[in-house]
Design an enzyme around this catalytic site. Structure first.
Site, mmCIF file in Angstrom:
data_model
loop_
_atom_site.group_PDB
_atom_site.id
_atom_site.type_symbol
_atom_site.label_atom_id
_atom_site.label_comp_id
_atom_site.label_asym_id
_atom_site.label_seq_id
_atom_site.Cartn_x
_atom_site.Cartn_y
_atom_site.Cartn_z
ATOM 1 C CD GLU A 111 -2.206 -1.210 2.969
ATOM 2 O OE1 GLU A 111 -2.511 -0.105 3.468
ATOM 3 O OE2 GLU A 111 -2.313 -2.282 3.560
ATOM 4 C CE LYS A 113 5.273 5.666 6.947
ATOM 5 N NZ LYS A 113 5.023 7.116 7.175
ATOM 6 C CG ASP A 115 3.971 12.575 5.120
ATOM 7 O OD1 ASP A 115 4.086 12.128 6.276
ATOM 8 O OD2 ASP A 115 4.719 13.447 4.657
ATOM 9 C CE1 TYR A 223 -3.124 2.031 9.013
ATOM 10 C CE2 TYR A 223 -3.218 3.887 7.473
ATOM 11 C CZ TYR A 223 -2.837 3.354 8.694
ATOM 12 O OH TYR A 223 -2.205 4.146 9.621
ATOM 13 C CE LYS A 310 9.083 7.840 5.714
ATOM 14 N NZ LYS A 310 9.607 8.301 7.001
ATOM 15 C CB CYS A 404 13.727 46.256 8.493
ATOM 16 S SG CYS A 404 12.663 46.170 7.031
ATOM 17 C CB CYS A 407 12.207 50.651 6.939
ATOM 18 S SG CYS A 407 11.860 49.529 8.321
ATOM 19 C CB CYS A 422 10.229 44.932 9.988
ATOM 20 S SG CYS A 422 10.304 46.747 9.913
ATOM 21 C CB CYS A 428 8.390 48.817 6.860
ATOM 22 S SG CYS A 428 9.419 47.582 6.054
#
Length: 683
Positions: A111, A113, A115, A223, A310, A404, A407, A422, A428
């Site tokens: 099957e 897997k 996630d 499953y 995996k 920043c 600015c 910031c 800004c």
């Protein structure tokens, strides 16, 4: 020996940090393969050097997703995890071991897997009873209210033949479409985007408000069945039974009778998985015969008859040329890597996410390094490692910016957040432009003809300095500008004028208070029906509003504490922007003075509809039961804490039918008709 101790201590610190990022911050900073490699290395070192034993070592921790806010339930049948493999050699070793122990070649059910996050669904006599997370494998969190919102999970089983009691095991996941939409929404309100669909699914499942869960679009695949006796002689047969009972199972299941067929399955899906609408990170190989499964048994952590392979994420190696820093409308600073162009998963990648300062420090990423890039969640390119063997001799550690880049304001970082910000919200440039772009967007004020580039153009020419300046614009201001003629200018001005019809709830979203998204804005507008009342609201009063927690309440209070924001609101008011909710006509005074809390789901009405009926019959909605509550309107799946509090305080508990009688409706059809009377027609 001192070097070994230093290595062990270093690995423990790294793994502790990775665990914190994953389980606490919900922001994983390393791939599973890398985490497993580090853990295996530490385990081996500790085994070789018992003199450095530490009971607090990460190797002593058992993974758990328990949350104190949820009721904890013991699994009747333990939820074990799967052993992982990463190579064809390891898969062949697994099959060889099974063949040796069973004296005959076994069949295997393969099957995908998924996630996501593991779940156990309890059914009694064909009816859904509860949903519990894996937790520590023995005890998990009861997330039944949230799981009920997942439409693919049946509440009542179809067909026949199911055990009187069973626990159906599976995975709750977030499809790519839902994941993309959720991250766009989070980015829009200044929240850190989820790193991948798995974390998004896990975080969503632990929401305290099931209405939030329902909107996020989770799905599930089942499953396995745990019961006192097998439901079929084979695992493949069990999957077929699940399907007949109404469960969603994977369509990518294959019965394999040799290790070569298993590897063919793995290689096929390692390529084809990129076209799937959901995330899969591997394949699961299970002995098909259920009797053999019982004979093979399990270790303390994992079944001996199954293993997970995996997939290796597709990676590319390239050079890190430089790092840019982008500032969003909320002030969040995001580092972005500029790379020498490289082909990855069918596209040319030139830029990749670096997420935050901690991620850069953890991987020790430096300009000039040869880095490994992969597509996180198969969507966003990200740097996952550094080839230290190719690091230039003159390399120096990367220094994260302190001010920043736009600015010059010194950046700030809250203890519970990963990003730097910031704080110069009104001075800004990218924050100013970003807030205007947000304000004019389709879900906000829906001002057409003004895109990102045009807003930037108007800002550069001194015509826009904040959102209120939009209502100062005239066609003659726009006509002389590049790419804008008379017709375009008139269309923009007309669309700005039309925005004065946008209702208060959308205005509240449009002004861009940090963390206040579409849904929260609607909840606020319903509970606090004018901007003036919202300005006066205390933190405690805001916390009474549904879906408003401490972070959002603090953000609202801080926004209106800034006189510059108050001045912008006053200018919007003078321009004619809707800053209070349109009042709907009262239908009666039958609930005058009554405070009502709604909990559960109902047969004839949604909770928002019931709340509207309460208000239109002069009642008051409350979000939590207290001594001032008059009634608890209880539906199916009522929150146990609210019910317990109501009983303790002597609050009267009423049904949907009781409520109908109280407002003078003879039947639900009459109430539905009343709801439609004089509904406001808004842009």
């Amino acid at each position: 020996m001192n070097e070994v101790k230093q290595k062990i201590d270093h690995l423990r610190r790294v793994l502790d940090r990775l665990n914190h990022n994953y389980y606490v911050l919900n922001a994983p900073s390393a791939e599973d393969r890398e985490y497993d490699r580090l853990m295996a290395e530490l385990t081996a070192l500790e085994a070789e050097h018992p003199e450095f034993d530490d009971p607090n070592s990460p190797t002593r921790r058992v993974g758990s997703d328990l949350t104190r806010e949820f009721e904890q339930v013991r699994h009747r049948y333990p939820m074990l995890s799967l052993a992982n493999t990463y190579s064809e050699e390891e898969v062949r070793e697994f099959v060889a071991r099974i063949d040796k122990e069973t004296d005959t070649p076994a069949a295997y059910c393969c099957e995908l897997k998924f996630d996501g996050t593991a779940i156990s669904l309890t059914y009694e006599n064909g009816r859904f009873v509860r949903a519990v997370t894996r937790g520590d494998g023995t005890v998990g969190d009861d997330v039944s209210a949230n799981v009920r919102t997942i439409r693919s999970i049946p509440m009542n089983l179809m067909g026949e033949g199911w055990p009187a009691y069973m626990e159906v095991r599976g995975e709750i996941y977030m499809p790519h479409e839902s994941f993309g939409r959720l991250n766009a929404e989070r980015a829009d309100i200044g929240e850190e985007p989820f790193a991948n669909p798995r974390n998004a699914a896990a975080g969503t499942l632990k929401q305290q408000n099931s209405a939030v869960v329902a909107r996020r679009g989770l799905d599930a695949v089942l499953y396995a069945v745990q019961a006192d006796a097998p439901v079929a002689p084979s695992h493949y047969g069990t999957l077929q039974m699940l399907k007949t009972w109404g469960f969603k199972t994977s369509s990518a299941v294959r019965l394999c009778r040799s290790v070569d067929e298993i590897m063919e399955y793995i290689r096929h899906w390692d390529t084809e998985r990129h076209a799937l609408p959901y995330e899969t990170d591997g394949a699961v190989i299970k002995v098909d015969d259920t009797k053999l499964q019982r004979d093979l048994g399990a270790t303390a952590k994992a079944p001996r008859w199954a293993v997970a392979y995996k997939f290796k994420a597709e990676q590319a190696s390239t050079r890190l040329v430089s790092v840019d820093f982008q500032v969003g409308r909320t002030g969040a600073v995001t580092p972005v890597a500029n790379l020498e162009p490289v082909r990855l998963a069918g596209t040319t990648v030139k830029r990749a996410s670096l997420h935050n300062a901690e991620q850069i420090e953890l991987l020790d990423i430096r300009v000039g390094d040869t880095v490994l890039v992969e597509k996180g969640g198969e969507i966003i390119p990200k740097i996952v490692g550094v080839d230290l063997s190719r690091r230039p001799a003159d390399s120096v550690p990367f220094r994260y910016i302190t001010h920043c880049p736009e600015c010059g304001t010194e950046l700030v970082k809250e203890p519970d957040e990963a990003k730097h910000y910031c704080p110069n919200a009104t001075g800004c440039p990218p924050q100013i432009v970003g807030r205007i772009v947000h304000y004019i967007s389709r879900k906000a004020m829906n001002i057409e003809g003004l895109g990102d580039e045009t807003v930037q153009l108007l800002y550069n020419n001194g015509l826009l300095g904040d959102i209120a300046n939009l209502y100062d614009l005239e066609a003659e201001h726009l006509v002389p500008l590049e790419r804008l003629g008379q017709k375009s200018a008139e269309n923009i001005i007309n669309s700005i004028a039309k925005s004065l019809q946008v209702p208060y709830s959308r205005v509240l979203f449009a002004i861009g208070i940090r963390y206040v998204g579409e849904t929260t804005a609607r909840k606020l507008a319903a509970a606090v029906p004018s901007i003036d009342a919202l300005m006066r609201a205390s933190r405690e009063e805001l916390l009474e509003v549904e879906e408003v927690g401490g972070k959002i309440a603090d953000s609202i209070v801080a926004y209106f504490a800034d006189p510059r924001n108050v001045a912008i609101i006053d200018r919007l008011r003078r321009a004619g922007v809707q800053l209070e909710a349109v009042q709907t006509e009262k239908l009666s005074e039958s609930l005058a003075g009554r405070k009502i809390v709604i909990s559960g789901t109902f047969e004839h009405f949604s909770r928002p509809e019931l709340k509207e009926l309460i208000e239109r019959h002069s009642g008051t909605n409350q979000s939590s039961v207290s001594k001032t509550t008059d009634y608890l309107l209880a539906g199916a799946g009522i929150g146990p804490k609210k019910l317990e509090t109501a009983e303790k305080l002597g609050v009267r508990i009423i049904s949907e039918e009781d409520f109908m009688r109280m407002i003078g409706a003879k039947n639900t059809e009459e109430s539905e008709t009343l709801l439609k009377i004089q509904q406001p027609t808004l842009f």
